[in-house]
Design a protein around this motif. Structure first.
Motif, PDB file in Angstrom:
ATOM      1  N   SER A  15      38.844 -55.351 -39.110  1.00 14.69           N
ATOM      2  CA  SER A  15      40.207 -55.870 -38.926  1.00 14.69           C
ATOM      3  C   SER A  15      40.471 -56.096 -37.439  1.00 14.69           C
ATOM      4  O   SER A  15      39.760 -55.562 -36.578  1.00 14.69           O
ATOM      5  CB  SER A  15      41.211 -54.843 -39.487  1.00 14.69           C
ATOM      6  OG  SER A  15      42.547 -55.220 -39.224  1.00 14.69           O
ATOM      7  N   ASP A  36      33.280 -49.403 -40.481  1.00 12.49           N
ATOM      8  CA  ASP A  36      34.710 -49.214 -40.772  1.00 12.49           C
ATOM      9  C   ASP A  36      34.873 -48.213 -41.904  1.00 12.49           C
ATOM     10  O   ASP A  36      34.005 -48.064 -42.769  1.00 12.49           O
ATOM     11  CB  ASP A  36      35.366 -50.547 -41.158  1.00 12.49           C
ATOM     12  CG  ASP A  36      36.851 -50.576 -40.845  1.00 12.49           C
ATOM     13  OD1 ASP A  36      37.251 -51.227 -39.855  1.00 12.49           O
ATOM     14  OD2 ASP A  36      37.636 -49.923 -41.582  1.00 12.49           O
ATOM     15  N   TYR A 155      49.197 -40.922 -29.248  1.00 11.06           N
ATOM     16  CA  TYR A 155      48.496 -42.174 -28.899  1.00 11.06           C
ATOM     17  C   TYR A 155      48.312 -42.263 -27.390  1.00 11.06           C
ATOM     18  O   TYR A 155      47.216 -42.539 -26.893  1.00 11.06           O
ATOM     19  CB  TYR A 155      49.309 -43.357 -29.434  1.00 11.06           C
ATOM     20  CG  TYR A 155      48.619 -44.700 -29.367  1.00 11.06           C
ATOM     21  CD1 TYR A 155      47.738 -45.096 -30.366  1.00 11.06           C
ATOM     22  CD2 TYR A 155      48.866 -45.588 -28.320  1.00 11.06           C
ATOM     23  CE1 TYR A 155      47.109 -46.346 -30.323  1.00 11.06           C
ATOM     24  CE2 TYR A 155      48.245 -46.829 -28.268  1.00 11.06           C
ATOM     25  CZ  TYR A 155      47.375 -47.206 -29.275  1.00 11.06           C
ATOM     26  OH  TYR A 155      46.756 -48.440 -29.221  1.00 11.06           O
ATOM     27  N   THR A 190      48.167 -57.424 -34.596  1.00  6.05           N
ATOM     28  CA  THR A 190      47.199 -57.022 -35.620  1.00  6.05           C
ATOM     29  C   THR A 190      47.984 -56.199 -36.646  1.00  6.05           C
ATOM     30  O   THR A 190      49.150 -55.846 -36.411  1.00  6.05           O
ATOM     31  CB  THR A 190      46.090 -56.139 -35.018  1.00  6.05           C
ATOM     32  OG1 THR A 190      46.708 -54.908 -34.609  1.00  6.05           O
ATOM     33  CG2 THR A 190      45.403 -56.792 -33.833  1.00  6.05           C
TER      34      THR A 190
HETATM   35  P1  NAD Z   1      43.748 -52.707 -37.000  1.00  7.13           P
HETATM   36  O1  NAD Z   1      44.614 -51.807 -37.814  1.00  7.13           O
HETATM   37  O2  NAD Z   1      43.821 -54.167 -37.191  1.00  7.13           O
HETATM   38  O3  NAD Z   1      42.203 -52.278 -37.181  1.00  7.13           O
HETATM   39  C1  NAD Z   1      41.806 -50.946 -37.082  1.00  7.13           C
HETATM   40  C2  NAD Z   1      40.563 -50.754 -37.931  1.00  7.13           C
HETATM   41  O4  NAD Z   1      40.138 -49.389 -37.754  1.00  7.13           O
HETATM   42  C3  NAD Z   1      40.811 -50.952 -39.430  1.00  7.13           C
HETATM   43  O5  NAD Z   1      39.833 -51.832 -39.979  1.00  7.13           O
HETATM   44  C4  NAD Z   1      40.701 -49.545 -40.012  1.00  7.13           C
HETATM   45  O6  NAD Z   1      40.169 -49.521 -41.335  1.00  7.13           O
HETATM   46  C5  NAD Z   1      39.740 -48.904 -39.016  1.00  7.13           C
HETATM   47  N1  NAD Z   1      39.836 -47.425 -39.035  1.00  7.13           N
HETATM   48  C6  NAD Z   1      40.946 -46.656 -39.075  1.00  7.13           C
HETATM   49  N2  NAD Z   1      40.610 -45.360 -39.129  1.00  7.13           N
HETATM   50  C7  NAD Z   1      39.256 -45.308 -39.106  1.00  7.13           C
HETATM   51  C8  NAD Z   1      38.308 -44.255 -39.143  1.00  7.13           C
HETATM   52  N3  NAD Z   1      38.691 -42.971 -39.240  1.00  7.13           N
HETATM   53  N4  NAD Z   1      36.995 -44.564 -39.095  1.00  7.13           N
HETATM   54  C9  NAD Z   1      36.581 -45.859 -39.035  1.00  7.13           C
HETATM   55  N5  NAD Z   1      37.435 -46.908 -39.006  1.00  7.13           N
HETATM   56  C10 NAD Z   1      38.760 -46.628 -39.054  1.00  7.13           C
HETATM   57  O7  NAD Z   1      44.056 -52.279 -35.488  1.00  7.13           O
HETATM   58  P2  NAD Z   1      43.802 -53.007 -34.081  1.00  7.13           P
HETATM   59  O8  NAD Z   1      45.111 -53.376 -33.540  1.00  7.13           O
HETATM   60  O9  NAD Z   1      42.723 -54.018 -34.185  1.00  7.13           O
HETATM   61  O10 NAD Z   1      43.306 -51.749 -33.223  1.00  7.13           O
HETATM   62  C11 NAD Z   1      41.959 -51.560 -32.818  1.00  7.13           C
HETATM   63  C12 NAD Z   1      41.957 -50.684 -31.582  1.00  7.13           C
HETATM   64  O11 NAD Z   1      42.674 -51.344 -30.530  1.00  7.13           O
HETATM   65  C13 NAD Z   1      42.636 -49.320 -31.763  1.00  7.13           C
HETATM   66  O12 NAD Z   1      41.900 -48.336 -31.071  1.00  7.13           O
HETATM   67  C14 NAD Z   1      43.985 -49.527 -31.102  1.00  7.13           C
HETATM   68  O13 NAD Z   1      44.537 -48.324 -30.636  1.00  7.13           O
HETATM   69  C15 NAD Z   1      43.594 -50.451 -29.973  1.00  7.13           C
HETATM   70  N6  NAD Z   1      44.707 -51.198 -29.397  1.00  7.13           N
HETATM   71  C16 NAD Z   1      45.448 -52.030 -30.183  1.00  7.13           C
HETATM   72  C17 NAD Z   1      46.485 -52.735 -29.597  1.00  7.13           C
HETATM   73  C18 NAD Z   1      47.352 -53.657 -30.385  1.00  7.13           C
HETATM   74  O14 NAD Z   1      48.403 -54.051 -29.870  1.00  7.13           O
HETATM   75  N7  NAD Z   1      46.985 -54.042 -31.593  1.00  7.13           N
HETATM   76  C19 NAD Z   1      46.746 -52.602 -28.230  1.00  7.13           C
HETATM   77  C20 NAD Z   1      45.965 -51.741 -27.468  1.00  7.13           C
HETATM   78  C21 NAD Z   1      44.938 -51.059 -28.068  1.00  7.13           C
END
Ligand code: NAD
Length: 260
Positions: A15, A36, A155, A190
């Motif tokens: 994702s 994942d 977080y 996302t």
């Molecule tokens: P998302 O929810 O789209 O994707 C996260 C993915 O992680 C999902 O496919 C989920 O199934 C998987 N996941 C969750 N728990 C898990 C586990 N225990 N083991 C394996 N996989 C697991 O989220 P995203 O926005 O793409 O976030 C990805 C990373 O980016 C995260 O670390 C998030 O903190 C970081 N991030 C996101 C943003 C944002 O604005 N979206 C900003 C800064 C950092």
């Protein structure tokens, strides 16, 4: 280190940000394991990106489960022959004020972000050290690796912690040619962020539109969300960077929200 024929594992790659990093790594010649918690989505992503199955594989992995992490990394090394790049990206978000934060939620969030980063790092480093040709480890930090926001105590704590881990990996890994850096994105649309908008609106007494404009994008230079591809292109640059000039660093990718 170019990414051509390198073997990369991206956690949380079914994702959002991780999925686009997997896509860009493939476009740059890497073989990519899509790890994942959601194995159906990981397998579907692997097939979507390479229907032949030659350069992708889906891997069932809860990054907080030591046995699953070790088994998954072994399976990737057995299938593709090495482990050259790790992107520790899997993550979740849970928002609440500290005085109401459930201890179980605090522990769950820290486990996914920090225990997951440690376990995947340890499993990949064993291969990178034994192979003797270095490697690159990237952690998905956040502007919240540098800044705080209300409602996000675990977080912000976890994302700050990843910078410490990356610095230690940079120091210990140097003699093995292993580099380690943190990417710190601003808000990216996302599922993780889409879920937060109504939650924050309720907690802060704002409309969803106000949460986007007055909370999430307030300090950017252009009122724009960071895109998954902004982050993925940074990951390609850092993963492929050929010298130790860039190690132990954290790079903010946030449309100017945070300037260091
Ligand atoms: P998302 O929810 O789209 O994707 C996260 C993915 O992680 C999902 O496919 C989920 O199934 C998987 N996941 C969750 N728990 C898990 C586990 N225990 N083991 C394996 N996989 C697991 O989220 P995203 O926005 O793409 O976030 C990805 C990373 O980016 C995260 O670390 C998030 O903190 C970081 N991030 C996101 C943003 C944002 O604005 N979206 C900003 C800064 C950092």
């Amino acid at each position: 280190m170019s990414l051509q024929d390198k073997v990369a594992i991206v956690t949380g790659a079914a994702s959002g940000i991780g999925k686009d990093i997997a896509r860009e790594f493939l476009a740059n010649g890497a073989k990519v394991a899509i790890a994942d918690l959601n194995v159906e989505a990981a397998n579907a992503t692997a097939r979507e990106f390479d229907p032949s199955g030659a350069r992708t594989m889906g891997v069932a992995m809860d990054v907080t489960d030591e046995d699953q992490v070790n088994a998954g990394i072994e399976a990737i090394a057995a299938r593709f022959g090495s482990i050259d790049v790790l992107v520790s990206n899997a993550g979740i978000q849970i928002v609440a004020p500290i005085d109401e934060f459930k201890y179980a939620d605090w522990k769950k969030l820290l486990a996914i972000h920090l225990d997951g980063a440690f376990l995947t790092t340890q499993a990949c480093l064993k291969h990178m050290y034994a192979q003797g040709r270095g490697g690159s480890i990237l952690y998905m930090g956040s502007v919240h690796s540098k800044e705080a926001s209300v409602l996000k105590a675990p977080y912000v704590t976890a994302k700050h912690g990843l910078i410490g881990l990356a610095k230690v990996v940079a120091k210990e890994g140097a003699k093995h040619g292993v580099r380690s850096n943190v990417i710190c994105p601003g808000f990216v649309r996302t599922p993780l962020v889409d879920k937060q908008i109504p939650e924050q609106a309720q907690a802060l007494g704002l409309s969803e539109e106000e949460v986007i404009k007055k909370v999430m994008l307030k300090d950017t230079v252009d009122g724009e969300f960071t895109t998954v591809n902004d982050v993925a292109r940074t990951a390609v640059f850092l993963a492929g960077f050929p010298t130790n000039a860039l190690t132990g660093q954290s790079i903010v990718v946030s449309h100017g929200w945070y300037m260091q």
